[in-house]
Design an enzyme around this catalytic site. Structure first.
Site, PDB file in Angstrom:
ATOM      1  N   CYS A 102      32.712  48.308  73.269  1.00  0.00           N
ATOM      2  CA  CYS A 102      31.305  48.286  73.671  1.00  0.00           C
ATOM      3  C   CYS A 102      30.507  47.283  72.851  1.00  0.00           C
ATOM      4  O   CYS A 102      29.493  46.763  73.316  1.00  0.00           O
ATOM      5  CB  CYS A 102      30.694  49.681  73.535  1.00  0.00           C
ATOM      6  SG  CYS A 102      30.907  50.415  71.907  1.00  0.00           S
ATOM      7  N   HIS A 119      28.502  53.852  69.160  1.00  0.00           N
ATOM      8  CA  HIS A 119      28.563  53.200  70.475  1.00  0.00           C
ATOM      9  C   HIS A 119      27.428  52.173  70.572  1.00  0.00           C
ATOM     10  O   HIS A 119      26.356  52.361  69.989  1.00  0.00           O
ATOM     11  CB  HIS A 119      28.407  54.256  71.570  1.00  0.00           C
ATOM     12  CG  HIS A 119      28.437  53.710  72.961  1.00  0.00           C
ATOM     13  ND1 HIS A 119      29.543  53.089  73.490  1.00  0.00           N
ATOM     14  CD2 HIS A 119      27.490  53.687  73.942  1.00  0.00           C
ATOM     15  CE1 HIS A 119      29.285  52.715  74.737  1.00  0.00           C
ATOM     16  NE2 HIS A 119      28.036  53.066  75.026  1.00  0.00           N
TER      17      HIS A 119
END
Length: 996
Positions: free
Chosen positions: A454, A827
């Site tokens: 990510c 994330h």
């Protein structure tokens, strides 16, 4: 006597009168009498019991039978013979025939009086055969319960040997066909009692004959896995599983999951029907069996089954939390389903619309069960927030619903996620990532996460949304001898023109992978961005140049052409310059050095430093050594950590200070720029530093981006072990270092240095301070002395006479957010928009692009949220508030785009000219063909997937109208329609809605 009794029973006398006469007859029956009279009385009592149309008549028949069985055993044994019982069981009795409902009750009643008789064994043998035959005829739940009651009371009648095994299997098949046709609560309770009697018989048999358990379970699995049944098996089968000893669970599950004869469709059908059992109200250990089978399927990597079943059933399981009687088991299954479904957010997101309503219902219930479930549910939700961050807009209502509930710590969350994952090898689930049926409604394309990538996806999307850079990359000529830039061009082209909802950046990842990165581990997106831009810059710098558009333009002078052709694309788009000056505080000698940069790394000021109010935030006018006053004595110099400066006076034009300014903190509807006049104007009637404080300072308990930039530009004292080696003094001396921006980049990249090394834990910890992000930012850029007069003439709104600085305005275009508390975990996702020089459809009369105003840039340009494969519409309000709602989600890397001005006008003009000449970037032939082929392939894949999926899940047990459970609990009970109690659906306590 039989005639008298019959006449009394059939008479019209009141029951109390009849009862007295019957008493006399019964008392007389206790006396010795001949066989013929006994036989007649037994026939009459049998007739009353089996065919009586009232309970009163049946009760009299029963009482007479009991008296004759007790006082006349020989005659009773002779009457209650094998031939008579066989006739009853096979043909029924009298005019009702096989429709006699009380034959089994009659036999059970009579058996107690013949247990010691010589004919008992013959009767038991007959019943062993007949009960098996009866069960094979699939009797009703009521008749099945009577058989079970008979056999439990008289276990000698239970079939033995092979017949016993067959009896168990057939009994399970009977249970599989049980249906409750009534919706009344009393009838439902009666049905549940009947089912428990039948399953209780199985439990009794299994206790004495454990060898019958596994064949019985095999039959059960055959029933629930069948794809040919017209009607789904009854949830009453759940009552069977509760009596299987738990010590057999591991072996049973292992045999099932490793049986090659069981197809995936059968297995999916079976587990789907088992999950439906969570609605069975009286079952024990059902949740344990469901979870065990799910774990067993994960152990043999049957991920496709787990995914299909979870997505089709999780909402129904969730809805059962409304019912206290099944809540505990449903919550256990829900916890496992969510905590194990870690490869995708799909399952959790299916529940998002229903969570606030369920939480409100549980709070309203105010019971120990509801309170406990709320706490467990909140823990589960926070685990999902942690695992699938990056959806602030979706999560906000859920967060609001659970805000008053306890929040688990990160260690607890990691423990729960770690112990429930299907597999520790994330690459095993790579092919099961969310299958998006169609492109996002935004028209944008997502990027597939290839295993903690990510950090790359958010950077790629931010660069792609930098439209000037994107157009330049897409316009690169074929065969440019820049392999990494070519791969980026292909990736951008697919993001622009693919029909897929998301594409894989695998090829670009392998080409741009920093060699020190650990495969599969989370990385720092800022570190990756620096490495990527440096690689692209060096690749072009070595002679493999790709940007030739400016050279071909006849509008450029040779001097300008030379200036820009000596720059790489990365330098043109992201390159800026900064002057670092160091002044020795002994000899006052100044050394300076100009450096290029592609991003500014902004540290956080110490917590005890008031950035907004302190004059130590260096206004640009004070940056030069010429403004540092020499100390009156050495003692003053050494005793002061910072050189004291005189505050500028508003009446002194030479003292006007240029500081970082900002716009965009105002609420919607207010003016975007609180300073009157044109953009960038400075009110000379005020001290500019105080003006800046009024406009840009964030609240005292938070920071703002201008705060961090001003701290970056403020002077740094070099003392102690950090002393500066002065060439003039030829020794280490105290000094002061300042930085000045001398050239603003086209795209300004700001990295907020949130990660610092903690020597206590030996880890990089994260600074979670909320930082206010302005949508419009004004930076002071130092202008060379020879250019000052020209700047004042050309940029009179953005320059301060006599200061040597001008203001450059930047518009926010991307924000990369890090969710988590460590750089090694968490994330990344990003907010982005496309900033351009013109208003949509806005052209002046001369055809020259018309600059957009602050307000138009703020509110007319659409924001998007990029989170791996998912792309959704968003807003600047979401950007601004994300940390307020989710404290671990903090802005990390910011992209600003420079508005046209003196410094950037040549590049802007060149880009605008290229746009007019060529329109949208034209891709070379090979790239266009590759995209076209892939789009055709995607359509073919979609068609094949649709066919396979339809065949694969067509047999899945249907769960019609599961949402009614939640709809019933709405506060507005007066709502019309089929879901309201008035429409027959029942309230939240409806047993029929629960079980069936």
């Amino acid at each position: 006597m039989d005639k008298i009794l019959e006449a009394v029973v059939m008479s019209s006398y009141p029951n109390n009168v009849k009862q007295g006469l019957v008493r006399r007859v019964i008392e007389a029956a206790k006396q010795p009498m001949d066989s013929e009279q006994c036989w007649s009385m037994l026939e009459l009592s049998t007739k009353l019991y089996l065919t009586g149309d009232t309970k009163y008549k049946r009760d009299i028949g029963k009482e007479v039978l009991e008296v004759y069985g007790h006082y006349h055993p020989e005659e009773f044994e002779e009457f209650f013979n094998v031939r008579f019982l066989l006739s009853l069981l096979q043909e029924g009795y009298g005019p009702l025939g096989k429709r006699s409902h009380y034959v089994l009750d009659y036999i059970q009643l009579g058996l107690q009086f013949v247990l010691e008789s010589p004919s008992a064994n013959s009767i038991f043998s007959l019943l062993r055969i007949e009960v098996l035959r009866k069960v094979c005829e699939r009797p009703s739940p009521k008749q099945c319960a009577k058989i079970s009651k008979l056999l439990i009371q008289h276990p000698q009648c239970i079939p033995t040997g092979k017949h016993q095994l067959l009896f168990c299997q057939q009994l399970i098949r009977c249970i599989g066909q049980f249906q409750c046709v009534s919706e009344g609560e009393e009838e439902i309770m009666e049905f549940l009692e009947q089912v428990n009697k039948v399953s209780g018989l199985l439990q009794r048999i299994w206790r004495t004959q454990t060898s019958a358990i596994l064949p019985s379970l095999k039959e059960l699995f055959t029933i629930i896995s069948s794809t040919e049944e017209q009607e789904a098996p009854s949830n009453a089968l759940a009552s069977v599983v509760q009596f299987v000893p738990l010590e057999l669970m591991d072996g049973v599950i292992r045999n099932l999951t490793n049986d090659d004869s069981i197809t995936d469709v059968q297995m999916m059908m079976a587990i789907g029907r088992m999950i439906d059992w969570v609605s069975w109200p009286l079952g024990k250990n059902i949740d344990k069996w469901i979870i065990a089978l799910l774990k067993g399927l994960a152990a043999v990597k049957k991920f496709s089954i787990l995914i299909e079943v979870t997505l089709s059933k999780i909402e129904k399981v969730f809805s059962k939390l409304l019912y206290p009687i099944v809540r505990e088991g449903a919550l256990s299954v829900l916890q496992y389903m969510l905590l194990s479904f870690q490869h995708s957010h799909e399952a959790f997101h299916l529940l998002l619309p229903h969570i606030p309503r369920l939480v409100a219902s549980l709070k309203k219930e105010d019971s120990n069960s509801a309170t406990s479930s709320l706490e467990q549910l909140a823990e589960l939700i926070h685990c999902m927030f942690f695992r699938f961050s990056g959806f602030p807009d979706l999560y906000e209502p859920v967060l609001e619903a659970v805000k008053a509930l306890p929040i688990p710590n990160e260690d607890r969350i990691k423990h729960l996620l770690g112990q429930n994952a299907w597999t520790s090898q994330k690459n095993e689930l790579a092919c099961f990532y969310p299958r998006l049926a169609s492109k996002s409604e935004t028209g944008k394309i997502g990027l597939i996460n290839l295993g903690n990538t990510c950090y790359m996806n958010s950077i790629i999307q931010s660069l792609f949304m930098a439209s000037d850079f994107r157009h330049s990359v897409l316009n690169l000529a074929e065969g440019n001898s820049q392999p990494l830039m070519t791969k980026l061009q292909w990736l951008f082209a697919f993001l622009e023109h693919s029909q897929r909802p998301a594409i894989s950046p695998e090829s670009f990842l392998s080409a741009s992978w920093p060699p020190w990165f650990t495969p599969g581990a989370q990385q720092d997106c800022s570190e990756y961005l620096k490495y990527l831009l440096d690689r692209l810059h060096e690749e072009e710098k070595t002679g493999k140049r790709i940007y030739q558009k400016l050279k071909e333009s006849s509008l450029m002078s040779q001097a300008v052409e030379h200036h820009y052709l000596n720059k790489t694309l990365i330098e043109k788009m992201f390159g800026g310059k900064m002057m670092t000056k160091i002044r020795c505080l002994k000899c006052l000698n100044v050394s300076s050095r100009e450096e290029a940069f592609t991003d500014l790394s902004l540290a956080f000021p110490p917590s005890d430093r008031n950035v907004c109010g302190s004059t130590s935030i260096l206004p640009v006018e004070e940056i030069g050594p010429q403004f540092i006053e020499p100390p009156e004595n050495a003692g003053q110099l050494m005793g002061s950590p910072w050189v004291q400066r005189k505050a500028p006076m508003a009446s002194d034009p030479a003292a006007l200070s240029m500081s970082v300014e900002t716009l965009g903190f105002q609420e919607h509807g207010e003016a975007a720029n609180p300073v009157s006049g044109n953009d960038g104007a400075v009110d000379a009637a005020k001290d500019p530093l105080s003006t800046f404080r009024e406009q840009a300072c964030a609240p005292k308990d938070s920071r703002s981006v201008p705060d961090l930039i001003n701290y970056f530009l403020s002077p740094e004292r070099l003392t102690a072990e950090n002393k500066y080696h002065c060439e003039k003094c030829a020794s280490l001396q105290d000094a002061e270092k300042v930085a000045e921006l001398t050239e603003g980049p086209h795209y300004l990249i700001l990295t907020l240095l949130r990660f610092s090394f903690d020597p206590r834990t030996m880890k990089r910890k994260k600074i979670l301070d909320n930082v206010s992000i302005p949508v419009v930012l004004k930076l002071p850029i130092l202008v060379a002395p020879e250019e000052t007069e020209e700047v004042c003439r050309r940029e009179k709104d953005n320059a301060v006479p006599g200061s040597g600085f001008m203001t450059v305005v930047y518009d926010l275009c991307s924000v990369v957010v890090h969710s988590g508390i460590s750089s090694e975990s968490g994330h990344y996702y990003c907010y982005s928009r496309e900033c351009t020089d013109t208003i949509p459809h806005g052209q002046s009369r001369e055809g020259v692009p018309k600059p957009a105003s602050d307000k138009q840039l703020d509110f007319e340009i659409q924001w998007y949220l990029f989170n791996d494969t998912r792309v959704s519409f968003s807003s600047f309000e979401s950007v601004s508030n994300v940390t307020s709602f989710f404290p671990k989600d903090t802005a990390y890397v910011l992209f600003y785009r420079q508005r046209p001005g003196r410094q950037s006008c040549l590049l802007h003009e060149a880009l605008a000219e290229a746009g007019r000449l060529h329109g949208e970037p034209s891709l070379h032939k090979d790239l266009m063909e590759a995209i076209s082929k892939d789009n055709i392939l995607f359509l073919q894949e979609q068609e094949k997937e649709a066919r396979n999926r339809a065949a694969y899940i067509s047999a899945l047990p249907k769960s019609p109208l599961w949402w009614r459970d939640l709809d019933r609990d709405k506060d507005d009970d007066s709502s019309s329609g089929g879901c309201s109690p008035a429409a027959g659906g029942g309230g939240s306590g409806s047993f029929h809605g629960l079980v069936f």
